[in-house]
Design a protein around this motif. Structure first.
Motif, short mmCIF file in Angstrom:
data_model
loop_
_atom_site.label_atom_id
_atom_site.label_comp_id
_atom_site.label_asym_id
_atom_site.label_seq_id
_atom_site.Cartn_x
_atom_site.Cartn_y
_atom_site.Cartn_z
N SER A 90 68.50 24.85 8.35
CA SER A 90 68.36 25.83 9.48
C SER A 90 67.29 26.80 9.29
CB SER A 90 69.47 26.43 9.68
OG SER A 90 69.88 27.53 8.73
N LEU A 91 67.03 27.38 10.41
CA LEU A 91 65.84 28.53 10.48
C LEU A 91 66.41 29.70 9.40
CD1 LEU A 91 63.53 30.14 11.40
CD2 LEU A 91 64.84 30.93 13.36
N LEU A 206 52.89 41.09 8.40
CA LEU A 206 52.04 39.70 8.45
C LEU A 206 52.78 38.75 9.06
CD1 LEU A 206 49.40 38.28 7.33
CD2 LEU A 206 50.90 37.54 5.46
N ALA A 207 52.06 38.30 10.40
CA ALA A 207 52.93 37.48 11.21
C ALA A 207 52.24 36.14 11.46
CB ALA A 207 53.01 38.04 12.59
N MET A 208 53.01 35.08 11.43
CA MET A 208 52.55 33.74 11.87
C MET A 208 53.55 33.05 12.85
SD MET A 208 51.54 30.76 9.15
CE MET A 208 50.37 31.93 8.39
N ALA A 209 52.91 32.34 13.80
CA ALA A 209 53.68 31.69 15.01
C ALA A 209 54.44 30.70 14.33
CB ALA A 209 52.95 31.04 16.13
N LEU A 210 55.90 30.76 14.61
CA LEU A 210 56.85 29.66 14.52
C LEU A 210 56.46 28.55 15.62
CD1 LEU A 210 60.21 31.33 14.45
CD2 LEU A 210 59.32 30.25 12.42
N PRO A 211 56.83 27.29 14.95
CA PRO A 211 56.40 26.09 15.78
C PRO A 211 57.55 25.90 17.06
CG PRO A 211 57.85 25.56 13.66
CD PRO A 211 57.53 26.88 13.54
N PRO A 212 57.06 25.49 18.07
CA PRO A 212 57.85 25.64 19.18
C PRO A 212 59.21 25.16 19.32
CG PRO A 212 55.59 24.75 19.66
CD PRO A 212 55.75 24.66 18.14
N ILE A 213 60.19 25.69 19.50
CA ILE A 213 61.32 25.31 19.71
C ILE A 213 61.89 25.07 21.08
CG2 ILE A 213 63.93 25.94 19.05
CD1 ILE A 213 62.94 27.85 16.89
N PRO A 214 62.67 23.80 21.28
CA PRO A 214 62.82 23.47 22.78
C PRO A 214 63.63 24.52 23.31
CG PRO A 214 63.18 21.74 21.48
CD PRO A 214 63.07 22.71 20.28
N PRO A 217 61.69 31.04 23.99
CA PRO A 217 60.52 31.47 23.99
C PRO A 217 59.50 31.44 22.89
CG PRO A 217 62.21 33.13 23.62
CD PRO A 217 62.84 31.87 23.79
N ALA A 218 58.25 31.56 22.91
CA ALA A 218 57.46 31.62 21.56
C ALA A 218 57.95 32.44 20.58
CB ALA A 218 55.87 31.74 22.21
N MET A 219 57.94 32.41 19.34
CA MET A 219 58.32 33.38 18.24
C MET A 219 57.55 33.36 17.09
SD MET A 219 62.49 33.02 18.43
CE MET A 219 62.42 31.09 18.73
N ALA A 220 57.54 34.37 16.41
CA ALA A 220 56.93 34.40 15.28
C ALA A 220 57.66 34.91 13.88
CB ALA A 220 55.68 35.44 15.43
N LEU A 221 57.11 34.42 12.95
CA LEU A 221 57.70 34.65 11.47
C LEU A 221 57.21 35.64 10.75
CD1 LEU A 221 60.14 33.77 9.55
CD2 LEU A 221 58.47 32.16 8.74
N ILE A 222 57.73 36.62 10.36
CA ILE A 222 56.87 37.87 9.95
C ILE A 222 57.55 38.32 8.51
CG2 ILE A 222 56.25 40.44 10.25
CD1 ILE A 222 58.32 38.61 13.06
N VAL A 223 56.58 38.55 7.70
CA VAL A 223 56.78 39.55 6.45
C VAL A 223 56.42 40.87 6.55
CG1 VAL A 223 56.25 39.39 3.94
CG2 VAL A 223 56.53 37.17 5.13
N GLY A 224 57.44 41.68 6.14
CA GLY A 224 57.06 43.36 6.08
C GLY A 224 57.14 43.92 4.92
N THR A 225 56.24 44.89 4.40
CA THR A 225 56.31 45.36 3.17
C THR A 225 55.71 46.69 3.05
OG1 THR A 225 56.03 44.93 0.76
CG2 THR A 225 54.21 44.15 2.35
N ARG A 226 55.39 47.26 2.00
CA ARG A 226 54.44 48.37 1.84
C ARG A 226 52.92 47.80 1.73
NH1 ARG A 226 57.63 53.11 2.45
NH2 ARG A 226 59.24 52.80 1.06
N ALA A 243 53.74 27.47 4.75
CA ALA A 243 54.63 26.41 4.17
C ALA A 243 55.78 26.32 5.00
CB ALA A 243 54.66 26.90 2.65
N THR A 244 56.54 27.62 4.97
CA THR A 244 57.73 27.73 6.00
C THR A 244 57.57 27.25 7.34
OG1 THR A 244 58.46 29.72 4.71
CG2 THR A 244 59.68 29.13 6.58
N CYS A 245 56.55 27.63 8.00
CA CYS A 245 56.36 27.04 9.35
C CYS A 245 56.16 25.63 9.54
CB CYS A 245 55.23 28.02 9.97
SG CYS A 245 55.61 29.46 10.49
N GLU A 246 55.38 25.21 8.50
CA GLU A 246 54.97 23.55 8.33
C GLU A 246 56.26 23.00 8.06
OE1 GLU A 246 51.73 23.21 5.77
OE2 GLU A 246 50.35 23.82 7.32
N SER A 247 56.93 23.41 7.27
CA SER A 247 58.48 22.83 7.12
C SER A 247 59.34 22.85 8.18
CB SER A 247 59.05 23.65 5.89
OG SER A 247 60.42 22.80 5.60
#
Length: 258
Positions: A90-91, A206-214, A217-226, A243-247
């Motif tokens: 799962s996500l 740092l954000a990258m687009a998640l693959p489209p999910i039926p 809406p369009a969503m993004a995966l984000i890493v947040g830090t100092r 790698a996560t988005c491709e998987s």
């Protein structure tokens, strides 16, 4: 046998759960009137309830059809049970694995008009990692998640959103459209967006687009830090996000088992 009286129901809580069960049963978009009729609710209170859940990120509103549909955030409410019962496909499992590999806070965000909202946030395992609260709105043109999601839109649509956002934004949140479009072009080329010292000093996302999910809406995966940790580890975080988005894309295509 003596039976204890059932505790009194909280009507607002009952209606929220009945509403979510309605969507689970019907598996389709619905208008305010359709929901009100199916659940025998007053139309005015149905409209307020749907609007509140849309504002919180649990429903998505399709203005052209005047319909509502649940977002991924509804599914994520029970995602820990999904992982426990059905494994690591799962996500939420992918996010947790990314959190462990980066040791940082990992989030999913979506756009709502001229804002973006985090709908899920998993705090990093280190005691010093930052907390990014779920539900907070950020200006779409200032945040990394907003910029990566804008980059998938036509330039004309981006400019329309940016002008509207600038018209309603506080002075510190206004963004020159020329600078924004230059940055969008760079984001399209590299596939990720970065924001530093926003919304607070010493923060970086740092954000990258998640693959489209039926039906989502369009969503993004984000890493947040100092800021310093992002500067030191940015290339690795980009690799881990990709790698996560491709998987996840492979799983959605059915290329690999979930």
């Amino acid at each position: 046998m003596y039976m204890m009286d059932a505790p009194p129901l909280v009507k607002s809580a009952q209606r929220v759960l009945q509403l979510l069960e309605f969507f689970a049963h019907d598996k389709r978009r619905a208008t305010v009137m359709q929901v009100a009729t199916a659940l025998d609710y007053p139309q005015s209170s149905t409209s307020m309830l749907l609007g509140t859940l849309e504002t919180l990120g649990y429903l998505r509103y399709e203005a052209s059809e005047r319909t509502y549909i649940p977002t991924l955030r509804v599914m994520l409410l029970g995602s820990w049970l999904q992982d426990e019962l059905f494994g690591s496909g799962s996500l939420i499992s992918a996010m947790n694995a990314l959190r462990e590999r980066t040791r940082e806070t990992v989030m999913v965000g979506l756009r709502q008009g001229i804002h973006v909202r985090f709908i899920l946030s998993l705090r990093g395992p280190r005691s010093t990692t930052l907390q990014y609260p779920v539900g907070v709105l950020r200006p779409v043109c200032r945040s990394a998640v907003g910029k990566i999601l804008l980059s998938a839109l036509p330039n004309s649509e981006i400019l329309k959103i940016a002008r509207r956002a600038n018209a309603e934004a506080q002075p510190e949140d206004k963004v020159p459209t020329g600078e924004l479009m230059t940055e969008i072009a760079a984001i399209r080329e590299r596939g990720w967006a970065l924001t530093v010292d926003y919304p607070l000093p010493d923060r970086a996302t740092l954000a990258m687009a998640l693959p489209p999910i039926p039906d989502q809406p369009a969503m993004a995966l984000i890493v947040g830090t100092r800021k310093a940790r992002m500067a030191e580890n940015q290339e690795r975080y980009v690799r881990e996000l990709r790698a996560t988005c491709e998987s996840l894309a492979s799983q959605l295509r059915g290329d690999v088992p979930g």
